[in-house]
Write a protein that holds these residues in place. Structure first.
Motif, PDB file in Angstrom:
ATOM      1  N   LEU A 244    -103.822   5.024 -32.099  1.00  0.00           N
ATOM      2  CA  LEU A 244    -103.892   4.833 -30.649  1.00  0.00           C
ATOM      3  C   LEU A 244    -102.590   4.211 -30.153  1.00  0.00           C
ATOM      4  CD1 LEU A 244    -107.412   3.102 -30.450  1.00  0.00           C
ATOM      5  CD2 LEU A 244    -106.897   5.554 -30.439  1.00  0.00           C
ATOM      6  N   GLU A 245    -102.243   4.516 -28.913  1.00  0.00           N
ATOM      7  CA  GLU A 245    -101.131   3.827 -28.260  1.00  0.00           C
ATOM      8  C   GLU A 245    -101.693   3.136 -27.019  1.00  0.00           C
ATOM      9  OE1 GLU A 245     -96.810   5.394 -27.421  1.00  0.00           O
ATOM     10  OE2 GLU A 245     -98.087   5.726 -25.664  1.00  0.00           O
TER      11      GLU A 245
ATOM     12  N   THR B 146    -101.116   0.754 -23.713  1.00  0.00           N
ATOM     13  CA  THR B 146    -100.129   0.264 -22.746  1.00  0.00           C
ATOM     14  C   THR B 146    -100.794  -0.773 -21.846  1.00  0.00           C
ATOM     15  OG1 THR B 146     -99.012   2.393 -22.770  1.00  0.00           O
ATOM     16  CG2 THR B 146     -98.506   0.937 -20.932  1.00  0.00           C
TER      17      THR B 146
ATOM     18  N   ARG C 124    -111.569  -0.276 -28.131  1.00  0.00           N
ATOM     19  CA  ARG C 124    -111.368   0.177 -26.743  1.00  0.00           C
ATOM     20  C   ARG C 124    -112.127  -0.713 -25.765  1.00  0.00           C
ATOM     21  NH1 ARG C 124    -109.495   5.437 -25.401  1.00  0.00           N
ATOM     22  NH2 ARG C 124    -108.760   6.596 -27.220  1.00  0.00           N
TER      23      ARG C 124
ATOM     24  N   GLY D 134    -103.925   1.369 -20.510  1.00  0.00           N
ATOM     25  CA  GLY D 134    -104.002   2.788 -20.833  1.00  0.00           C
ATOM     26  C   GLY D 134    -104.093   2.929 -22.339  1.00  0.00           C
TER      27      GLY D 134
ATOM     28  N   ARG E  72    -104.169   5.849 -25.384  1.00  0.00           N
ATOM     29  CA  ARG E  72    -103.923   7.254 -25.650  1.00  0.00           C
ATOM     30  C   ARG E  72    -104.109   7.499 -27.147  1.00  0.00           C
ATOM     31  NH1 ARG E  72     -99.073  10.596 -25.890  1.00  0.00           N
ATOM     32  NH2 ARG E  72     -97.746   8.819 -26.326  1.00  0.00           N
ATOM     33  N   THR E  73    -104.810   8.562 -27.512  1.00  0.00           N
ATOM     34  CA  THR E  73    -104.976   8.899 -28.929  1.00  0.00           C
ATOM     35  C   THR E  73    -103.784   9.737 -29.366  1.00  0.00           C
ATOM     36  OG1 THR E  73    -107.361   8.873 -28.712  1.00  0.00           O
ATOM     37  CG2 THR E  73    -106.467  10.019 -30.625  1.00  0.00           C
ATOM     38  N   LEU E  74    -103.037   9.230 -30.344  1.00  0.00           N
ATOM     39  CA  LEU E  74    -101.855   9.941 -30.829  1.00  0.00           C
ATOM     40  C   LEU E  74    -102.233  10.919 -31.933  1.00  0.00           C
ATOM     41  CD1 LEU E  74     -99.355   6.948 -31.161  1.00  0.00           C
ATOM     42  CD2 LEU E  74     -99.585   8.536 -29.238  1.00  0.00           C
TER      43      LEU E  74
END
Lengths: 396, 396
Positions: B203-204, B206, B290, B305, B307-309
């Protein structure tokens, strides 16, 4: 007597245009072309206001209305950070000239010598130095590095004469400045008298664990430098909160090694900026942070190194100047509040040689050191009127 | 029947020397010169062992002893990370050849077809791809980018023929590998049968706050992205701990903006690597992370935010192969323990087309992907003997 608010705004606009950068904001680095152009403009305004001007050895510009005894001085710095705003420093100069102009026009020659100063540098705007102008005034510059010396010569200044800029004939220095934070705006207060300028310490903390494979190392076999540093970042925040205002502590920089998505961090280096209005408070803040980082690193079997990068003692504003500024505010119909300045200002340097005091007006959204730096026109005018009243009380 | 431990060590030494880097470790990137030289050496050893060799369309090297029915296969990958160690991948190849050589010498021709494979790539060692060799074997490569295609042609391989590398005649794949962690060493256990290869999500995250002056912004007016991110880093660690083994979660990268000592951080971006042996566990881990990051960001009025990498499902090793490997260990006098692999391996790809199983031997200090990667010679020999016994049980 009231100052000319429109004239003040015009001067701020003109000064902001000198050094304007293509992507917004302005930049007037010490001894740069923009810096020199700004100085010429300011000197002309001083002369327009009826002041006799001179430059000292480092390029501070002084405008003087002769009177008796030691001087009453107001002013601020003329240099800016890169992409700097319209008011930081500029306000103190423009307000000083505009206030003294109003005084000279309506009250005539002052009883005591009254001066406005455009201090050449405060921001560390170009060289690895700061408070260059105020340190020259207090005789605190011992050495000049070659780069600054060369820049001085380009501007016709003689670096061997710096000692001549020192003054011991200043009685009181008062400065109007923007707050650069959101305290006044949040409190819906149009003006504050500064009680003290905080002391600052900058620490660099190195946390050493062991870099490991993020998949093959169970949680209980890890010595994760970032997990440890995160606990310390939390501790820094909660210690500052628990000590209460005006303590602040900030982790502004943090670097992870080896910084790979699938490797447990082996080393983290972060900085702590901590500030308090009194030395005891600053030391308590630092000691608690050092102690809690020590405990956290031991609990987690991490290495810990803490290095002091910089230390500045807090400086109290002079009680009699604070009282006088409060009285001036009251005479302008404002009940003054007091606040601590979290940022550094020339007054903290000049305090070594004279009585000092400062006035703050609100910063919209607390923005500063950026093109968005702004203060409501009525606050700029109010602050300048109170500055003028204070100068009247001191010099007439 | 016992394998030749000295021969195994010699082969590991020889392979390690191919691609040796000046500052330690070795590097055999896919289709590089060192990679090609290593392949030639391995092919010769296969032939020395009495195997018939061939290369498939992507450059996997197969050594075959003909028997009946679908193949029993062992092996590992020949590529390495930069500054890679002596054992990752190399052990599975050298042990496979050495074990099969001992079997052919002492037991003769196998009842079932027995093969050793040197898989061309697993590490993402050179191009933006990984599991290149095992994906070719399972027919899972749909597109070839131009850079890889060019590199293949340089090695005499035809990128349009990749589909021909796919096999559906493999019955069982067993692989001996180093653990790459400290679990076996900590438990003083010489060998494990792998129960599953973890599923991974990257995950990323932000975190957005507001950049502010570190001196002029009181603690209660801040929206500090780093203080918030630090709370999240702590949460990631404590959630993985509370879920228990084999859950792991790691924040490996973290970047601060604007990263100035005297500015409250406005933005922080960090990564989370999370792994679990079953999909439910992995999802629970991710959902809790999450959810807690969401709560923490709301409490602190921060933007968030996520995001799934990347996402990879966990892969269980086949029960009958696990049982067989445990039996082989027992016949060699070792009570096998089971463990989850936190790292990825070719077996997880090959599982789509055949029965798979893996053996782990301890890594000294858990070190891997570095020149310090090492395993005690007696553990290497033990692992190879158990591999040979397993192949005997499967193929004879």
């Amino acid at each position: 007597m009231r100052i000319d608010g429109a004239l003040l705004e015009r001067r701020l606009d003109e000064l902001y245009a000198i050094g304007a950068e293509p992507d917004g904001g302005t930049y007037r680095g010490l001894y740069s072309t923009a810096w020199a152009a700004a100085g010429e403009r300011v000197e002309r305004w001083m002369q327009d206001a009826g002041l006799e001007t001179r430059r000292d050895a480092v390029g501070n510009i002084w405008g003087r209305a002769e009177g008796d005894g030691k001087s009453i001085v107001t002013g601020s710095h003329i240099d800016t950070v890169r992409r700097g705003g319209r008011l930081d420093g500029a306000l103190g100069i423009c307000a000083g000239i505009t206030a003294v102009e109003a005084l000279l026009t309506t009250k005539g020659k002052p009883r005591r010598t009254l001066e406005v100063v455009a201090i050449c540098e405060e921001e560390g705007s170009r060289f690895a130095t700061n408070f260059w102008g105020s340190r020259a005034i207090t005789g605190a510059i011992d050495t000049v590095d070659a780069e600054i010396a060369a820049a001085m010569r380009e501007r016709g200044l003689d670096p061997t004469k710096i000692a001549s800029a020192a003054r011991d004939d200043i009685d009181t220095f008062v400065e109007l400045h923007i707050e650069q934070g959101r305290v006044l705006e949040s409190a819906r207060t149009p003006l504050a008298v500064v009680s003290a300028i905080v002391g600052t310490a900058h620490l660099e903390v190195t946390v050493t664990g062991q870099p490991d494979h993020a998949g093959t190392t169970p949680m209980d076999l890890r010595r994760d430098a970032l997990a440890g540093a995160a606990a310390m970042v939390q501790a820094v925040e909660s210690i500052a909160k628990s000590l209460g205002k005006p303590a602040v502590a900030t982790v502004g920089k943090l670097k992870v090694e080896p910084e790979q998505i699938n490797v447990v961090p082996g080393t983290v280096v972060f900085t702590v900026d901590l500030r308090h209005a009194d030395l005891g408070g600053r030391r308590a803040l630092e000691e608690r942070i050092r102690s809690l980082c020590g405990t956290l690193s031991q609990e987690r079997r991490l290495g810990l190194g803490i290095r002091t990068l910089q230390e500045k003692a807090p400086v109290a504003m002079r009680a009699e100047v604070r009282a006088l500024l409060a009285r001036a505010a009251k005479e302008c119909g404002v009940q003054a509040t007091e606040m601590v300045s979290g940022a550094g200002h020339d007054a903290q340097i000049l305090a070594a040689r004279c009585k000092v005091g400062m006035l703050f007006v609100p910063s919209i959204g607390g923005r500063s050191h950026c093109p968005e730096e702004a203060t409501a026109p009525e606050h700029l005018e109010l602050g300048t009127n109170i500055l003028a009243k204070a100068l009247e009380l001191l010099a007439y």
